[in-house]
Design an enzyme around this catalytic site. Structure first.
Site, short mmCIF file in Angstrom:
data_model
loop_
_atom_site.label_atom_id
_atom_site.label_comp_id
_atom_site.label_asym_id
_atom_site.label_seq_id
_atom_site.Cartn_x
_atom_site.Cartn_y
_atom_site.Cartn_z
N LYS A 288 0.85 -1.19 0.00
CA LYS A 288 0.00 0.00 0.00
C LYS A 288 0.89 1.25 0.00
O LYS A 288 1.75 1.40 0.85
CB LYS A 288 -0.90 0.03 1.25
CG LYS A 288 -2.13 -0.86 1.18
CD LYS A 288 -3.21 -0.34 0.25
CE LYS A 288 -3.82 0.95 0.78
NZ LYS A 288 -4.64 0.75 1.97
N HIS A 289 0.70 2.10 -0.98
CA HIS A 289 1.42 3.36 -1.07
C HIS A 289 2.93 3.17 -0.95
O HIS A 289 3.62 3.81 -0.17
CB HIS A 289 0.90 4.36 -0.04
CG HIS A 289 -0.51 4.79 -0.33
ND1 HIS A 289 -0.84 5.61 -1.38
CD2 HIS A 289 -1.68 4.48 0.28
CE1 HIS A 289 -2.14 5.81 -1.41
NE2 HIS A 289 -2.68 5.12 -0.42
N ASN B 266 12.32 6.20 7.38
CA ASN B 266 12.93 5.19 8.23
C ASN B 266 11.96 4.02 8.42
O ASN B 266 10.76 4.20 8.42
CB ASN B 266 13.24 5.77 9.62
CG ASN B 266 14.39 6.75 9.62
OD1 ASN B 266 15.38 6.57 8.92
ND2 ASN B 266 14.25 7.80 10.40
N HIS C 257 13.72 5.30 -0.71
CA HIS C 257 12.85 6.46 -0.88
C HIS C 257 12.37 6.54 -2.32
O HIS C 257 13.04 6.04 -3.22
CB HIS C 257 13.59 7.75 -0.54
CG HIS C 257 13.92 7.89 0.92
ND1 HIS C 257 12.99 8.22 1.87
CD2 HIS C 257 15.09 7.70 1.58
CE1 HIS C 257 13.56 8.26 3.06
NE2 HIS C 257 14.83 7.95 2.90
#
Length: 389
Positions: free
Chosen positions: A66-67, A228, A389
């Site tokens: 999810k996302h 993180n 990221h």
């Protein structure tokens, strides 16, 4: 196919949108539906995760995304009776179906509307289970004819089904634009295996084979989790993922609270909940989550509980929760960067953590190690950071 036009980007106002290859063909084929920009971000990240889990362990693997972060990831080991009960799964599932059931079951609330990833060909068992759940799509290296027909009936025929080329290897350099500026870095080809786990820094050196496997599951999951991040693993599946927090301790607390919730779902009172007939799966999952929270009165108040339960259940008291959580053992905790303080170890211990794997390298490593020694934990330093990221 070298290019695929998308409806829009992350948001409807972000147009035009597409995925494309500067050279060669796209490594995917859309078999059904029309995946969007975020769908493909989830698909490509989750596929890498399950592929690497399979390579590292030799077992089928699945993830629920999810996302652009995993709500859960798991290996395809047989389900226990309790696991089938808390995941609402039938008996006799195939290994790849078991992997997805466990991945989605790690955090059923966060997996609502997920993107599923499978390391192996999607079979009918997996397709039948996916058909029951609220899900946006699935990526796999292949689909049986029966599985594809089942999935094509989902979401009024619009369910997203993506076949990936299992042999595809990305370019050594990857690029992305932020604010019109192009960033470039080497693709993260780091292979995670047992060789990373040999630097055990605690007095307790007894690292079991199961714990080694769980450490690899945690590290590979963290490799594809927004940083993180901290991940709790037990028996080859994540049971709590804390993603995208600015503070390491908040990652540890978030992942720990999810691990606690996963374990509380196995409490006899939770297993004994009697739901009304024909309750929707999301409503049932939400009711369980509220029942286990401090807001349990929201589902047990008179005039409200009748909407969910056949019989009004007794609340799970704070003391009962503490007593039950105190019986949790054998959990592994992984971190994508070093633990700066021993408070992370203290919090992890409360969720049954006995094994920790992290890069090491903090100026307070001695304090973190001494905290582990105080509780007889085993901790391995990998020397490798896993920011994503």
């Amino acid at each position: 196919m070298q290019e695929l036009e998308l409806k829009y980007g992350c948001n409807p106002n972000q147009k035009p949108s597409r995925i494309f290859m500067e050279q060669g063909e796209l490594p995917i084929e859309v078999l059904n539906g029309r995946p969007g920009y975020i769908n493909f971000m989830d698909a490509f990240n989750s596929w890498q995760l399950v592929r690497e889990l399979k390579q590292a362990t030799g077992l089928p693997a699945a993830a629920s995304f999810k996302h652009v972060s995993p709500a859960g990831a798991a290996l395809g080991t047989p389900l226990t009776d309790i696991e089938r009960a808390i995941y609402f799964a039938p008996e006799g599932l195939s290994p790849i179906a078991s992997a997805y059931v466990r991945a989605r079951g790690a955090d059923r609330l966060c997996s609502y509307g997920d993107w599923a990833a499978l390391s192996d060909v999607c079979d009918a068992d997996t397709a039948h289970y996916l058909a029951l759940e609220v899900s946006d799509g699935v990526i796999a290296p292949g689909f049986t004819d029966e599985a594809l027909e089942i999935l094509k009936t989902k979401r009024k025929g619009g369910y997203n089904v993506v076949k990936v080329d299992a042999d595809y290897v990305p370019k050594p350099l990857e690029r992305r634009d932020i604010f019109g500026v192009t960033f470039e870095q080497g693709h993260n080809f780091l292979e995670i295996d047992e060789n990373m786990l040999t630097n055990i820094v605690t007095q307790n050196q007894a690292l079991t084979e199961d714990a080694k496997r769980d450490m690899m599951v945690s590290l590979i999951t963290l490799k594809y989790t927004q940083s993180n991040s901290v991940c709790y693993v037990k028996n080859g599946q994540t049971i709590g993922v804390g993603a995208g927090q600015q503070s390491r301790i908040h990652c540890t607390r978030l992942a720990g609270s999810k691990a606690d919730n996963w374990y509380l779902r196995q409490h006899p009172k939770t297993l004994a909940l009697q739901f009304v007939d024909n309750i929707r799966r999301p409503d049932r999952d939400n009711a369980i989550d509220i029942y286990l929270s401090d807001e349990w009165e929201d589902v047990l108040a008179d005039g409200v509980w009748q909407n969910t339960f056949k019989v009004c259940p007794a609340p799970l008291t704070a003391q009962e929760k503490r007593d039950w959580l105190a019986t949790q053992t054998g959990v592994t905790c992984g971190s994508d960067a070093f633990f700066p303080f021993g408070d992370n170890v203290e919090r992890a211990r409360k969720s049954g953590v006995q094994y920790i794997v992290q890069p090491g390298g903090s100026i307070r490593d001695d304090h973190v190690i001494s905290t582990c020694n105080k509780y007889g934990m085993v901790m391995s330093f990998t020397g490798i950071r896993l920011f994503h990221h």
